[in-house]
Motif scaffolding. Sequence first.
Motif, PDB file in Angstrom:
ATOM      1  N   PHE A  37       0.880  -1.276   0.022  1.00 33.37           N
ATOM      2  CA  PHE A  37       0.017   0.046  -0.152  1.00 33.37           C
ATOM      3  C   PHE A  37       0.945   1.230  -0.161  1.00 33.37           C
ATOM      4  CE2 PHE A  37      -4.567  -1.254   0.876  1.00 33.37           C
ATOM      5  CZ  PHE A  37      -4.356  -2.563   0.578  1.00 33.37           C
ATOM      6  N   GLY A  47      -4.128   0.937  -2.250  1.00 33.65           N
ATOM      7  CA  GLY A  47      -3.691  -0.431  -2.361  1.00 33.65           C
ATOM      8  C   GLY A  47      -2.935  -0.623  -3.848  1.00 33.65           C
ATOM      9  N   THR A  50      -1.273  -6.845  -4.767  1.00 36.67           N
ATOM     10  CA  THR A  50      -1.306  -7.838  -3.722  1.00 36.67           C
ATOM     11  C   THR A  50      -1.065  -9.056  -4.614  1.00 36.67           C
ATOM     12  OG1 THR A  50      -3.569  -8.372  -4.139  1.00 36.67           O
ATOM     13  CG2 THR A  50      -3.074  -6.722  -2.536  1.00 36.67           C
ATOM     14  N   LEU A 109      -7.580  -5.253  -2.694  1.00 37.40           N
ATOM     15  CA  LEU A 109      -6.734  -4.091  -2.548  1.00 37.40           C
ATOM     16  C   LEU A 109      -7.311  -3.248  -1.439  1.00 37.40           C
ATOM     17  CD1 LEU A 109      -5.997  -3.234  -6.316  1.00 37.40           C
ATOM     18  CD2 LEU A 109      -4.275  -4.074  -4.598  1.00 37.40           C
ATOM     19  N   SER A 111      -7.653  -1.709   2.321  1.00 40.62           N
ATOM     20  CA  SER A 111      -6.685  -1.819   3.421  1.00 40.62           C
ATOM     21  C   SER A 111      -7.375  -2.643   4.696  1.00 40.62           C
ATOM     22  CB  SER A 111      -6.286  -0.334   3.796  1.00 40.62           C
ATOM     23  OG  SER A 111      -7.571   0.431   4.207  1.00 40.62           O
ATOM     24  N   TYR A 114      -6.365  -6.036   5.856  1.00 39.26           N
ATOM     25  CA  TYR A 114      -4.801  -6.500   6.082  1.00 39.26           C
ATOM     26  C   TYR A 114      -4.662  -6.087   7.481  1.00 39.26           C
ATOM     27  CZ  TYR A 114      -4.459  -7.471   1.365  1.00 39.26           C
ATOM     28  OH  TYR A 114      -4.743  -8.026  -0.044  1.00 39.26           O
ATOM     29  N   TRP A 117       1.113  -4.736   9.355  1.00 34.13           N
ATOM     30  CA  TRP A 117       1.527  -3.604   8.521  1.00 34.13           C
ATOM     31  C   TRP A 117       3.165  -3.167   8.909  1.00 34.13           C
ATOM     32  CZ3 TRP A 117      -1.181  -0.178   5.032  1.00 34.13           C
ATOM     33  CH2 TRP A 117      -2.570  -0.460   4.890  1.00 34.13           C
TER      34      TRP A 117
END
Length: 127
Positions: A37, A47, A50, A109, A111, A114, A117
């Motif tokens: 990202f 994004g 991935t 894509l 956020s 996820y 980080w």
Amino acid sequence: QVQLVESGGGSVQTGGSLRLSCAAFGYTYSYYCMGWFRQAPGKEREGVATIHTGRGNTNYADSVKGRFTVSQDNAKNTLYLQMNSLKPEDSAMYYCVSSLRQWAWVCPLGSGFYGYWGQGTQVTVSS
């Protein structure tokens, strides 16, 4: 404890290339979603790319298709982002991400999907 450590950011001129790396510690990321990202000052998080670490399927933002390539080295537990033909609008902090659990479908894509980080690595592209 899961830890994602990015490296490879820097400053380049328009048209240049950079390769970002993300080393994953604390788990074996087989059959997870991982990706990249970015966020520029004053802009929303975006994004970029991935990859499904088990099947290898990739997903890219329209803004980077044909220029960026996400890949992995499972033996090294490392994710990469090869960035070519860089533009000033690619300037941002780039973050490596991983899903919290294994996943069977296309890696999104968004956020919110996820949970892990990294700390980020800065990419600056000058005109």
